[in-house]
Design a protein around this motif. Structure first.
Motif, short mmCIF file in Angstrom:
data_model
loop_
_atom_site.label_atom_id
_atom_site.label_comp_id
_atom_site.label_asym_id
_atom_site.label_seq_id
_atom_site.Cartn_x
_atom_site.Cartn_y
_atom_site.Cartn_z
N ASP A 1 -6.39 56.63 44.66
CA ASP A 1 -6.78 56.08 45.70
C ASP A 1 -6.90 57.00 47.02
O ASP A 1 -5.82 57.23 47.42
CB ASP A 1 -6.30 54.70 46.22
CG ASP A 1 -6.68 53.93 47.42
OD1 ASP A 1 -7.92 54.06 47.55
OD2 ASP A 1 -6.03 53.25 47.75
N PRO B 1 -8.77 58.91 50.62
CA PRO B 1 -9.65 58.56 51.83
C PRO B 1 -10.93 59.13 51.51
O PRO B 1 -11.14 60.08 50.55
CB PRO B 1 -8.81 59.37 52.68
CG PRO B 1 -8.10 60.43 52.16
CD PRO B 1 -7.61 59.89 50.76
N GLU C 1 -8.65 56.33 59.16
CA GLU C 1 -8.57 55.78 57.98
C GLU C 1 -7.13 55.75 57.56
O GLU C 1 -6.25 56.54 57.96
CB GLU C 1 -9.11 56.73 56.84
CG GLU C 1 -10.51 56.91 56.61
CD GLU C 1 -11.08 57.60 55.44
OE1 GLU C 1 -10.95 57.04 54.16
OE2 GLU C 1 -11.58 58.59 55.59
N CYS D 1 -4.89 55.38 54.15
CA CYS D 1 -4.78 55.14 52.63
C CYS D 1 -3.22 55.29 52.27
O CYS D 1 -2.52 55.95 52.51
CB CYS D 1 -5.34 56.42 52.26
SG CYS D 1 -5.76 56.37 50.46
N ASN D 2 -3.13 54.10 51.43
CA ASN D 2 -1.80 54.06 50.96
C ASN D 2 -0.59 54.06 51.90
O ASN D 2 0.29 54.50 51.97
CB ASN D 2 -1.37 55.09 49.78
CG ASN D 2 -2.35 55.19 48.61
OD1 ASN D 2 -2.57 54.08 47.78
ND2 ASN D 2 -2.70 56.32 48.23
#
Length: 158
Positions: free
Chosen positions: A73, A75, A146, A148-149
């Motif tokens: 997963d 960005p 962003e 992410c995680n």
């Protein structure tokens, strides 16, 4: 003087034994775990670049750069750009300017485009890691909005 050196049979244990303070452990994986991640990335088409960070002849830290991460997963900035996925300076060597000097060497290396061309370097970091944010911003990185995680993404044009 700070230098980036390959991880070798001779220095690997010294690098594996470097640690951050107890309160920083939530921000960075162990160096041994990061080296295992390098293997996984390399065998799945990625281009990891692990380095020992030395101050003169003393190992003081570790960095793991990547290019071409797949299967995670990620960005939007990740595709065909370099990532500083791990960076640590041992607790005994912090607050000496080694992190900043290492970042300059890391960016110098990235700008040789060792795995391919790129427009950006990006770094994921925990929102409450204020020391990291301050360092990255001082070098020209800017958050791109962003997450992410559960980590913020900061970006530097190359």
């Amino acid at each position: 003087m700070i230098t980036l050196r390959k991880i070798t049979l001779e220095n690997r244990r010294d690098i594996f034994n470097l640690t951050v303070s107890e309160e920083q452990r939530r921000f960075v994986a162990s160096n041994l775990s990061s080296m295992a991640s390098c293997y996984v990335l390399a065998t799945n088409g990625g281009h990891p670049f692990p380095f020992a960070i030395y101050a003169d002849e003393q190992p003081v830290g570790f960095v793991m750069l990547t290019y071409g991460i797949t299967g995670y997963d990620l960005p939007s900035i990740a595709d065909n750009n370099y990532c500083i996925l791990r960076l640590m300076i041992d607790k005994m060597y912090q607050n000496r300017g080694y992190g900043r000097e290492a970042m300059n060497k890391i960016l110098e290396f990235i700008r040789t485009y060792p795995a391919g061309p790129a427009r950006y370097c990006w770094i994921p970091y925990a929102p409450d890691n204020h020391h990291a944010k301050k360092l990255y911003e001082s070098l020209g990185f800017r958050d791109n909005g962003e997450i992410c995680n559960n980590e913020l993404i900061t970006v530097l044009p190359l």
